[in-house]
Design a protein around this motif. Structure first.
Motif, PDB file in Angstrom:
ATOM      1  N   ALA A 231       0.772  -0.902   0.432  1.00 42.79           N
ATOM      2  CA  ALA A 231      -0.548   0.043  -0.059  1.00 42.79           C
ATOM      3  C   ALA A 231       1.182   1.170  -0.296  1.00 42.79           C
ATOM      4  O   ALA A 231       2.446   1.286   0.593  1.00 42.79           O
ATOM      5  N   ILE A 232      -0.103   2.244  -0.617  1.00 45.75           N
ATOM      6  CA  ILE A 232       0.802   3.748  -0.591  1.00 45.75           C
ATOM      7  C   ILE A 232       0.103   4.758  -0.701  1.00 45.75           C
ATOM      8  O   ILE A 232      -1.072   5.418  -0.688  1.00 45.75           O
ATOM      9  N   PRO A 233       0.161   5.342   0.965  1.00 47.29           N
ATOM     10  CA  PRO A 233      -0.521   6.373   0.733  1.00 47.29           C
ATOM     11  C   PRO A 233      -0.516   7.759  -0.331  1.00 47.29           C
ATOM     12  O   PRO A 233       0.732   8.092  -1.116  1.00 47.29           O
ATOM     13  N   VAL A 234      -1.052   8.376  -0.173  1.00 49.53           N
ATOM     14  CA  VAL A 234      -1.611  10.046  -1.318  1.00 49.53           C
ATOM     15  C   VAL A 234      -1.950  11.113  -0.063  1.00 49.53           C
ATOM     16  O   VAL A 234      -2.988  10.774   0.981  1.00 49.53           O
ATOM     17  N   VAL A 235      -1.063  12.078  -0.688  1.00 45.68           N
ATOM     18  CA  VAL A 235      -0.931  13.465   0.406  1.00 45.68           C
ATOM     19  C   VAL A 235      -1.945  14.462  -0.954  1.00 45.68           C
ATOM     20  O   VAL A 235      -1.729  13.951  -2.176  1.00 45.68           O
ATOM     21  N   ASP A 236      -2.478  15.291  -0.558  1.00 49.81           N
ATOM     22  CA  ASP A 236      -2.648  16.636  -1.030  1.00 49.81           C
ATOM     23  C   ASP A 236      -1.762  17.027  -1.447  1.00 49.81           C
ATOM     24  O   ASP A 236      -0.770  17.669  -1.547  1.00 49.81           O
ATOM     25  N   GLU A 237      -1.840  19.159  -2.528  1.00 54.82           N
ATOM     26  CA  GLU A 237      -0.652  19.476  -2.511  1.00 54.82           C
ATOM     27  C   GLU A 237      -0.142  20.044  -1.434  1.00 54.82           C
ATOM     28  O   GLU A 237       1.061  20.534  -1.215  1.00 54.82           O
ATOM     29  N   ASN A 238      -0.641  20.012  -0.382  1.00 55.35           N
ATOM     30  CA  ASN A 238      -0.134  20.793   1.423  1.00 55.35           C
ATOM     31  C   ASN A 238       0.447  19.381   1.971  1.00 55.35           C
ATOM     32  O   ASN A 238       0.797  19.761   2.917  1.00 55.35           O
ATOM     33  N   GLY A 239       0.420  18.389   1.345  1.00 56.23           N
ATOM     34  CA  GLY A 239       0.752  17.434   2.009  1.00 56.23           C
ATOM     35  C   GLY A 239       0.098  16.740   3.283  1.00 56.23           C
ATOM     36  O   GLY A 239       0.558  15.729   3.695  1.00 56.23           O
ATOM     37  N   ILE A 240      -1.307  17.106   3.456  1.00 55.33           N
ATOM     38  CA  ILE A 240      -2.134  16.472   3.664  1.00 55.33           C
ATOM     39  C   ILE A 240      -2.396  15.232   3.674  1.00 55.33           C
ATOM     40  O   ILE A 240      -2.466  14.599   2.569  1.00 55.33           O
ATOM     41  N   LEU A 241      -2.366  14.257   4.677  1.00 57.45           N
ATOM     42  CA  LEU A 241      -3.247  12.189   4.201  1.00 57.45           C
ATOM     43  C   LEU A 241      -4.259  12.961   3.835  1.00 57.45           C
ATOM     44  O   LEU A 241      -4.840  12.798   4.643  1.00 57.45           O
ATOM     45  N   VAL A 242      -4.786  12.411   2.270  1.00 59.49           N
ATOM     46  CA  VAL A 242      -6.204  12.454   1.855  1.00 59.49           C
ATOM     47  C   VAL A 242      -6.450  10.551   1.325  1.00 59.49           C
ATOM     48  O   VAL A 242      -7.711  10.307   1.274  1.00 59.49           O
ATOM     49  N   GLY A 243      -5.672   9.612   1.633  1.00 59.93           N
ATOM     50  CA  GLY A 243      -5.780   8.515   1.434  1.00 59.93           C
ATOM     51  C   GLY A 243      -5.210   7.855   0.635  1.00 59.93           C
ATOM     52  O   GLY A 243      -4.283   7.143   1.211  1.00 59.93           O
ATOM     53  N   ARG A 244      -5.268   6.481   0.474  1.00 60.49           N
ATOM     54  CA  ARG A 244      -4.306   4.796  -0.084  1.00 60.49           C
ATOM     55  C   ARG A 244      -4.674   4.386  -1.111  1.00 60.49           C
ATOM     56  O   ARG A 244      -5.618   4.316  -1.294  1.00 60.49           O
ATOM     57  N   ILE A 245      -3.599   3.790  -1.356  1.00 65.41           N
ATOM     58  CA  ILE A 245      -3.540   2.697  -2.705  1.00 65.41           C
ATOM     59  C   ILE A 245      -3.100   1.398  -2.227  1.00 65.41           C
ATOM     60  O   ILE A 245      -1.966   1.468  -1.680  1.00 65.41           O
ATOM     61  N   THR A 246      -3.724   0.040  -2.603  1.00 64.21           N
ATOM     62  CA  THR A 246      -3.304  -0.994  -2.150  1.00 64.21           C
ATOM     63  C   THR A 246      -3.477  -1.017  -3.338  1.00 64.21           C
ATOM     64  O   THR A 246      -3.539  -1.252  -4.755  1.00 64.21           O
ATOM     65  N   ILE A 247      -2.293  -2.735  -2.919  1.00 61.95           N
ATOM     66  CA  ILE A 247      -2.340  -3.427  -3.660  1.00 61.95           C
ATOM     67  C   ILE A 247      -2.467  -4.051  -5.221  1.00 61.95           C
ATOM     68  O   ILE A 247      -2.927  -4.101  -6.376  1.00 61.95           O
ATOM     69  N   ASP A 248      -4.262  -4.723  -4.274  1.00 64.42           N
ATOM     70  CA  ASP A 248      -5.169  -4.649  -5.475  1.00 64.42           C
ATOM     71  C   ASP A 248      -5.939  -3.645  -6.246  1.00 64.42           C
ATOM     72  O   ASP A 248      -6.103  -4.503  -7.649  1.00 64.42           O
ATOM     73  N   ASP A 249      -5.883  -2.980  -5.922  1.00 67.58           N
ATOM     74  CA  ASP A 249      -5.900  -1.274  -7.010  1.00 67.58           C
ATOM     75  C   ASP A 249      -4.733  -1.610  -8.242  1.00 67.58           C
ATOM     76  O   ASP A 249      -5.362  -1.055  -9.638  1.00 67.58           O
ATOM     77  N   ILE A 250      -3.898  -1.258  -8.152  1.00 69.36           N
ATOM     78  CA  ILE A 250      -3.129  -1.265  -9.036  1.00 69.36           C
ATOM     79  C   ILE A 250      -2.555  -2.242  -9.867  1.00 69.36           C
ATOM     80  O   ILE A 250      -2.722  -2.895 -11.281  1.00 69.36           O
ATOM     81  N   VAL A 251      -3.015  -3.686  -9.171  1.00 69.69           N
ATOM     82  CA  VAL A 251      -2.960  -4.958  -9.919  1.00 69.69           C
ATOM     83  C   VAL A 251      -4.421  -4.546 -10.819  1.00 69.69           C
ATOM     84  O   VAL A 251      -3.815  -5.311 -12.221  1.00 69.69           O
ATOM     85  N   ASP A 252      -5.354  -4.731 -10.737  1.00 71.40           N
ATOM     86  CA  ASP A 252      -6.858  -4.292 -11.494  1.00 71.40           C
ATOM     87  C   ASP A 252      -6.227  -2.821 -12.618  1.00 71.40           C
ATOM     88  O   ASP A 252      -6.323  -3.304 -13.834  1.00 71.40           O
ATOM     89  N   PHE A 253      -5.105  -1.952 -12.023  1.00 70.01           N
ATOM     90  CA  PHE A 253      -5.246  -1.157 -13.461  1.00 70.01           C
ATOM     91  C   PHE A 253      -4.029  -1.360 -14.210  1.00 70.01           C
ATOM     92  O   PHE A 253      -4.387  -1.432 -15.796  1.00 70.01           O
ATOM     93  N   ILE A 254      -2.755  -2.666 -13.713  1.00 72.47           N
ATOM     94  CA  ILE A 254      -2.222  -2.634 -14.324  1.00 72.47           C
ATOM     95  C   ILE A 254      -2.467  -3.742 -15.781  1.00 72.47           C
ATOM     96  O   ILE A 254      -2.673  -4.590 -16.689  1.00 72.47           O
ATOM     97  N   LYS A 255      -3.600  -4.187 -14.950  1.00 70.63           N
ATOM     98  CA  LYS A 255      -4.517  -5.502 -15.817  1.00 70.63           C
ATOM     99  C   LYS A 255      -5.602  -5.353 -17.292  1.00 70.63           C
ATOM    100  O   LYS A 255      -5.151  -5.308 -18.217  1.00 70.63           O
TER     101      LYS A 255
END
Length: 449
Positions: A231-255
């Motif tokens: 998993a990897i965290p996602v921040v906005d333009e100000n560095g605020i933590l707003v979400g995360r992306i998990t490996i299953d989402d990336i696998v779906d994207f790669i497919k």
């Protein structure tokens, strides 16, 4: 035992649906995984699948909806009311819920969001819909576990228990400052071994990989692959933590990207499925077929310009398909390697060095194939000068095709165009034209006509 959808089992389900025996259906499907339910849904017609979605618990059907083909899900959603769709969304992670809402038209989006009882979920979906489709912001989920630097270990554990109820899988624990900016991550081992009165600021790990909401999905995939992240965290333009992306989402994207690239390499300009309408399939295939047609007409025009050569050396005509095939094959091989390297960020160094390497490889392959052509000519009693002409032409064509197959994908990538387009009919057609021209031009020089 792995689930296998048999004809008899499917017939049983269809019969129970036809008589609307909901109790028997619930009992029959009670212990099946949502992926198995999704497989069943794809084999039913739209009305039957919708009946099953309405019948079973949303906890299962919400997951199943995300597993089915996009076209199947679209047909089911068309048959559900805004309230029924909202019930399914309540059981989904925010990223999946946003994906479903994005498939609806603007009017139904507003209706469905208005039916959501969870105001936080509704706000999260609205936020995710604002981001461009191919960015981390659109791919991320809002569910995560975050703690603050100022908390004690005891307070952190209590807060983690509360947050974890809404998170399907806890991959990482992220640390933020008072402003909500991402400052690091927390090791579960360090948390468990620290004293209850210790502060998180004393035990957290300040080094953490992250992406911004505007990071391209391909870059997200590259970073997660490089650092082997779940998993990897996602921040906005100000560095605020707003979400995360998990490996299953990336696998779906790669497919999805692999499917698109495969179709593009095969000369299909749009994302289509085998069961799409004839009109959809025609629109996806016809543009490249038109390109191939013009490429073929160009080859005919070139051959007409060497009509005299064909009269004096008619045997050249029979080797034309061979030259065209070699040019196309070599071009596709070179471009496929480059496209793969670009996708994996493995294409390093200068363009000149890359081209020089391809020339060296083409010289070796072209020489070996040319010698085989000369040997073939000797065996069949072909005139030696003609065999040499064909061999030299093939060597030249292979070199040019390798250069084109290397140069074109790199240039397309630098201009922001998907380089996968260069592995299909585009590269084949262009190399066919170059190959035939070089073949007859070199033949004219060597044979002297």
């Amino acid at each position: 035992m792995q689930f296998q959808l048999t004809t008899d089992f499917l017939n049983t389900i269809e019969q129970l649906i036809s008589v609307q025996d909901g109790s028997a259906l619930r009992e029959l499907l009670h212990d099946y995984h949502f992926a198995d339910i999704a497989e069943i849904l794809e084999e039913l017609d739209s009305d039957e699948a919708t009946y099953l979605i309405k019948l079973l618990e949303s906890e299962i059907t919400s997951e199943a909806l995300m597993e089915v083909d996009d076209d199947v899900r679209e047909k089911i959603l068309d048959r559900l009311s805004p309230q029924e769709i909202a019930d399914e969304l309540q059981e989904m992670d925010t990223d999946d819920a946003a994906d479903v809402v994005a498939e609806l038209d603007d009017e139904r989006q507003q209706e469905v969001i208005g039916q959501l009882e969870d105001e936080t979920l509704a706000a999260d979906i609205v936020e995710l819909l604002k981001y461009d489709e191919d960015t981390a912001g659109a791919l991320m989920a809002k569910e995560l576990v975050r703690v603050k630097e100022t908390w004690t270990v005891a307070g952190c554990v209590r807060e983690m228990r509360r947050q974890a109820k809404n998170v399907t899988r806890v991959h990482s624990i992220y640390v933020t400052n008072k402003q909500g900016q991402l400052t690091g991550r927390l090791s579960l081992k360090d948390l468990l071994t620290a004293s209850e009165g210790a502060h998180i600021s004393d035990i957290f790990i300040p080094k953490v990989d992250y992406v911004t909401v505007h990071t391209d999905n391909e870059e997200v995939a590259r970073i997660m692959q490089k650092y082997d992240l779940e998993a990897i965290p996602v921040v906005d333009e100000n560095g605020i933590l707003v979400g995360r992306i998990t490996i299953d989402d990336i696998v779906d994207f790669i497919k999805e990207e692999a499917d698109k690239d495969y179709q593009m390499a095969a000369g299909i300009s749009q994302d289509v499925e085998a069961d799409d309408s004839v009109w959809q399939l025609t629109r996806a295939r016809l543009p490249w077929l038109v390109l191939g047609l013009f490429g073929g007409l160009g080859s005919v025009y070139i051959m007409q310009g060497f009509e005299e050569a064909l009269e004096k050396f008619p045997i050249l005509f029979f080797f034309t398909p061979l030259i065209a095939a070699m040019a196309g094959n070599v071009g596709v091989q070179s471009s496929a390697i480059i496209v793969q390297g670009l996708a994996n960020d493995n294409v390093k160094g200068s363009l000149f060095n890359r081209l020089l390497k391809e020339v060296g490889l083409a010289l070796i392959n072209g020489t070996a194939l040319g010698l085989l052509v000369i040997l073939f000519g000797f065996i069949v009693g072909q005139e030696q000068l003609v065999s040499v002409t064909i061999a030299v032409s093939m060597l030249s064509v292979i070199i040019v095709a390798a250069l084109v197959g290397t140069f074109v994908p790199i240039i397309l990538d630098k201009r922001g165009i998907d380089p996968a387009i260069a592995t299909g009919p585009f590269i084949t057609t262009s190399n066919d034209i170059f190959g035939i021209f070089l073949f007859f031009y070199i033949s004219k020089i060597v044979l002297g006509f």
